[in-house]
Design a protein around this motif. Structure first.
Motif, PDB file in Angstrom:
ATOM      1  N   VAL A 277       0.840  -1.211   0.000  1.00 59.40           N
ATOM      2  CA  VAL A 277       0.000   0.000   0.000  1.00 59.40           C
ATOM      3  C   VAL A 277       0.873   1.259   0.000  1.00 59.40           C
ATOM      4  CG1 VAL A 277      -1.777   1.285   1.239  1.00 59.40           C
ATOM      5  CG2 VAL A 277      -1.965  -1.195   1.022  1.00 59.40           C
ATOM      6  N   MET A 278       1.994   1.199   0.693  1.00 58.46           N
ATOM      7  CA  MET A 278       2.926   2.340   0.720  1.00 58.46           C
ATOM      8  C   MET A 278       3.474   2.617  -0.684  1.00 58.46           C
ATOM      9  SD  MET A 278       6.167   2.655   3.254  1.00 58.46           S
ATOM     10  CE  MET A 278       7.278   4.043   3.221  1.00 58.46           C
ATOM     11  N   ALA A 279       3.599   1.544  -1.482  1.00 61.30           N
ATOM     12  CA  ALA A 279       4.088   1.701  -2.856  1.00 61.30           C
ATOM     13  C   ALA A 279       2.946   2.022  -3.820  1.00 61.30           C
ATOM     14  CB  ALA A 279       4.813   0.430  -3.292  1.00 61.30           C
ATOM     15  N   GLY A 280       1.730   2.218  -3.292  1.00 60.78           N
ATOM     16  CA  GLY A 280       0.608   2.622  -4.136  1.00 60.78           C
ATOM     17  C   GLY A 280      -0.197   1.472  -4.704  1.00 60.78           C
ATOM     18  N   HIS A 281       0.035   0.252  -4.199  1.00 59.76           N
ATOM     19  CA  HIS A 281      -0.694  -0.916  -4.720  1.00 59.76           C
ATOM     20  C   HIS A 281      -1.620  -1.472  -3.657  1.00 59.76           C
ATOM     21  CE1 HIS A 281      -1.569  -4.843  -6.423  1.00 59.76           C
ATOM     22  NE2 HIS A 281      -1.126  -4.371  -7.570  1.00 59.76           N
ATOM     23  N   PRO A 282      -2.879  -1.747  -3.997  1.00 58.29           N
ATOM     24  CA  PRO A 282      -3.782  -2.301  -2.984  1.00 58.29           C
ATOM     25  C   PRO A 282      -3.307  -3.649  -2.450  1.00 58.29           C
ATOM     26  CG  PRO A 282      -4.938  -1.915  -5.080  1.00 58.29           C
ATOM     27  CD  PRO A 282      -3.496  -1.613  -5.321  1.00 58.29           C
ATOM     28  N   CYS A 283      -3.606  -3.906  -1.182  1.00 57.98           N
ATOM     29  CA  CYS A 283      -3.371  -5.235  -0.595  1.00 57.98           C
ATOM     30  C   CYS A 283      -4.232  -6.236  -1.370  1.00 57.98           C
ATOM     31  CB  CYS A 283      -3.789  -5.191   0.881  1.00 57.98           C
ATOM     32  SG  CYS A 283      -4.004  -6.792   1.659  1.00 57.98           S
ATOM     33  N   ILE A 284      -3.640  -7.413  -1.725  1.00 64.23           N
ATOM     34  CA  ILE A 284      -4.422  -8.416  -2.468  1.00 64.23           C
ATOM     35  C   ILE A 284      -4.863  -9.577  -1.563  1.00 64.23           C
ATOM     36  CG2 ILE A 284      -3.450  -7.836  -4.736  1.00 64.23           C
ATOM     37  CD1 ILE A 284      -1.683 -10.403  -4.461  1.00 64.23           C
ATOM     38  N   GLY A 285      -4.604  -9.454  -0.277  1.00 62.54           N
ATOM     39  CA  GLY A 285      -5.089 -10.479   0.666  1.00 62.54           C
ATOM     40  C   GLY A 285      -4.328 -11.785   0.603  1.00 62.54           C
ATOM     41  N   CYS A 286      -3.022 -11.735   0.318  1.00 63.91           N
ATOM     42  CA  CYS A 286      -2.286 -12.962  -0.013  1.00 63.91           C
ATOM     43  C   CYS A 286      -1.960 -13.848   1.177  1.00 63.91           C
ATOM     44  CB  CYS A 286      -1.018 -12.630  -0.791  1.00 63.91           C
ATOM     45  SG  CYS A 286       0.269 -11.851   0.210  1.00 63.91           S
ATOM     46  N   SER A 287      -2.336 -13.462   2.385  1.00 64.89           N
ATOM     47  CA  SER A 287      -2.078 -14.391   3.498  1.00 64.89           C
ATOM     48  C   SER A 287      -3.354 -15.073   3.983  1.00 64.89           C
ATOM     49  CB  SER A 287      -1.348 -13.691   4.655  1.00 64.89           C
ATOM     50  OG  SER A 287      -1.928 -12.465   4.946  1.00 64.89           O
ATOM     51  N   GLU A 288      -4.397 -15.005   3.174  1.00 62.06           N
ATOM     52  CA  GLU A 288      -5.656 -15.679   3.532  1.00 62.06           C
ATOM     53  C   GLU A 288      -5.824 -16.987   2.744  1.00 62.06           C
ATOM     54  OE1 GLU A 288      -7.702 -14.618   6.043  1.00 62.06           O
ATOM     55  OE2 GLU A 288      -6.017 -13.250   6.283  1.00 62.06           O
ATOM     56  N   PRO A 289      -6.479 -17.985   3.354  1.00 61.26           N
ATOM     57  CA  PRO A 289      -6.766 -19.222   2.614  1.00 61.26           C
ATOM     58  C   PRO A 289      -7.576 -18.923   1.346  1.00 61.26           C
ATOM     59  CG  PRO A 289      -7.270 -19.495   4.952  1.00 61.26           C
ATOM     60  CD  PRO A 289      -6.956 -18.039   4.741  1.00 61.26           C
ATOM     61  N   GLU A 290      -7.270 -19.613   0.263  1.00 53.18           N
ATOM     62  CA  GLU A 290      -8.003 -19.504  -1.016  1.00 53.18           C
ATOM     63  C   GLU A 290      -8.063 -18.082  -1.565  1.00 53.18           C
ATOM     64  OE1 GLU A 290     -11.797 -21.261  -0.213  1.00 53.18           O
ATOM     65  OE2 GLU A 290     -10.908 -23.165   0.366  1.00 53.18           O
ATOM     66  N   PHE A 291      -7.003 -17.303  -1.356  1.00 56.42           N
ATOM     67  CA  PHE A 291      -7.115 -15.888  -1.740  1.00 56.42           C
ATOM     68  C   PHE A 291      -7.238 -15.676  -3.240  1.00 56.42           C
ATOM     69  CE2 PHE A 291      -3.198 -13.919  -3.475  1.00 56.42           C
ATOM     70  CZ  PHE A 291      -2.292 -14.965  -3.357  1.00 56.42           C
ATOM     71  N   TRP A 292      -6.718 -16.619  -4.046  1.00 58.88           N
ATOM     72  CA  TRP A 292      -6.857 -16.435  -5.500  1.00 58.88           C
ATOM     73  C   TRP A 292      -8.323 -16.526  -5.926  1.00 58.88           C
ATOM     74  CZ3 TRP A 292      -3.354 -14.596  -8.765  1.00 58.88           C
ATOM     75  CH2 TRP A 292      -2.024 -14.598  -8.346  1.00 58.88           C
ATOM     76  N   ASP A 293      -9.120 -17.265  -5.178  1.00 57.04           N
ATOM     77  CA  ASP A 293     -10.547 -17.382  -5.520  1.00 57.04           C
ATOM     78  C   ASP A 293     -11.399 -16.352  -4.778  1.00 57.04           C
ATOM     79  OD1 ASP A 293      -9.918 -19.554  -7.119  1.00 57.04           O
ATOM     80  OD2 ASP A 293     -10.204 -20.996  -5.501  1.00 57.04           O
ATOM     81  N   THR A 294     -11.031 -16.056  -3.518  1.00 58.63           N
ATOM     82  CA  THR A 294     -11.918 -15.202  -2.719  1.00 58.63           C
ATOM     83  C   THR A 294     -11.567 -13.715  -2.790  1.00 58.63           C
ATOM     84  OG1 THR A 294     -10.561 -15.536  -0.750  1.00 58.63           O
ATOM     85  CG2 THR A 294     -12.392 -17.058  -1.065  1.00 58.63           C
ATOM     86  N   MET A 295     -10.352 -13.371  -3.161  1.00 56.18           N
ATOM     87  CA  MET A 295      -9.938 -11.959  -3.176  1.00 56.18           C
ATOM     88  C   MET A 295      -9.959 -11.364  -4.589  1.00 56.18           C
ATOM     89  SD  MET A 295      -9.218 -11.188   0.007  1.00 56.18           S
ATOM     90  CE  MET A 295      -8.933 -12.072   1.550  1.00 56.18           C
TER      91      MET A 295
END
Ligand code: FSX
Ligand code: F3S
Length: 327
Positions: A277-295
């Motif tokens: 976020v500091m670099a201007g990119h939204p958090c993509i939720g990459c430490s959550e289970p199934e984040f490629w499907d749910t985020m």
């Protein structure tokens, strides 16, 4: 004091700057919820005394986790790793290859049965007997089934090793799963998940430091993550929230910081330089289970009605090393 002298000599021999190293260990102490005074204790725990044996397995992944752990704070981080643990097997780092090396893996697992840490990087394909992931003619699934149960504890590093990550994204034709999901409920060895894609090396080192300092594994949440690192949502410590009087919040651009538990804003990456976020990119939720499907889609705002669990549930389910199956 003899131990301080030993430590000083050790650091000089390895050309480490004590100041730099202490700074890193103070960051680790902060991430672990300990005061800055614990920095020198962590230096000592990581550079003197026992070096627990570690067997590091690579399964279905991009090797970004190893890159994150070894290169982020180069040149001294890799040195630290080699001097704090006895890294007996790591396919990316070993010069040797072939049958002899594979024998070392199985021999070490027997020799250090109940004593070694098994680090699992990458998902384990389970469909059709595991044939979609092979190393040296053997399925990753059968390797994990043989080695993991002999460990003292398993550290699943990265989202892939923890929950399946990208290889497990729908429709997941290979049946890829995280280590706990792949090995099932008969696995009695504790599994500590250090998710993130890639994970923060500070959280990995903090887990090891916890063991070396206190001789126990850290407390985990219901997804097997150490609470010291994954106890708060990214949003809670984000300096760009409206609560902080800022108007740089990226929620309109899909930021998943309100649904993702990690310490990115406080620990940051690359020597505490920056975080997404500091670099201007939204958090993509990459430490959550199934984040490629749910985020996903990553750049769209999230409908809050879709949330599967809430904050109370997250923090109330604290426990030590044993969590429910995640799949
Ligand atoms: Fe997965 Fe690791 Fe993402 Fe890559 O190896 S957590 S794809 S950054 O690196 O396993
Ligand atoms: Fe920060 Fe806004 Fe994301 S407050 S974590 S940028 S939702």
């Amino acid at each position: 004091m003899e131990s301080v002298k030993k430590l000083k000599n050790g650091l000089q021999q390895r050309d480490l700057s004590r100041r730099e190293f202490l700074k890193f260990c103070t960051v680790v102490a902060g991430a672990m919820g300990l005061g800055p005074a614990f920095g020198p204790k962590i230096v000592e725990a990581l550079t003197t005394g026992q070096r627990p044996p570690v067997l590091w397995l690579h399964f279905a992944e991009c090797t970004g986790c190893t890159e994150a752990v070894l290169r982020t704070t180069s040149p001294w981080f890799d040195d630290l790793l080699f001097n704090s643990i006895s890294l007996d097997y790591h396919e990316t780092l070993m010069a040797a290859a072939g049958a002899r090396v594979e024998n070392i893996l199985y021999h070490s697992a027997d020799t250090y049965k109940g004593e070694f840490f098994c680090v699992v990087e990458g998902a384990i394909p389970t469909a059709d007997g595991g044939i979609y992931g092979m190393v040296g003619g053997r399925t990753m699934l059968s390797m994990a089934q043989e080695i993991c149960p002999k460990a003292k504890a398993i550290i699943a590093i990265g989202n892939c090793g923890s929950y399946g990550g990208l290889p497990a994204a729908a429709p997941n034709p290979t049946g890829a799963k995280g280590v706990k999901g792949a090995l099932g409920s008969q696995l009695s060895v504790p599994v500590i998940n250090i998710p993130g894609c890639p994970p923060n090396p500070v959280n990995f080192v903090g887990t090891l430091a916890n063991y070396l300092l206190f001789n126990k594994l850290p407390s985990l949440d219901q997804f097997g993550r150490p609470l010291f690192a994954y106890g708060d949502r990214v949003h809670e410590k984000c300096p760009y929230s409206e609560d902080e009087g800022e108007d740089r919040c990226l929620e309109d651009y899909g930021c998943k910081g309100k649904r993702c538990y990690n310490n990115c804003p406080t620990v940051r990456f690359n020597d505490h330089t920056s975080w997404p976020v500091m670099a201007g990119h939204p958090c993509i939720g990459c430490s959550e289970p199934e984040f490629w499907d749910t985020m996903t889609p990553f750049y769209s705002e999230h409908d809050e009605d879709d949330d599967e669990y809430d904050d109370d549930e997250h923090n109330d389910d604290e426990h030590d090393g044993k969590e429910d199956d995640d799949d």
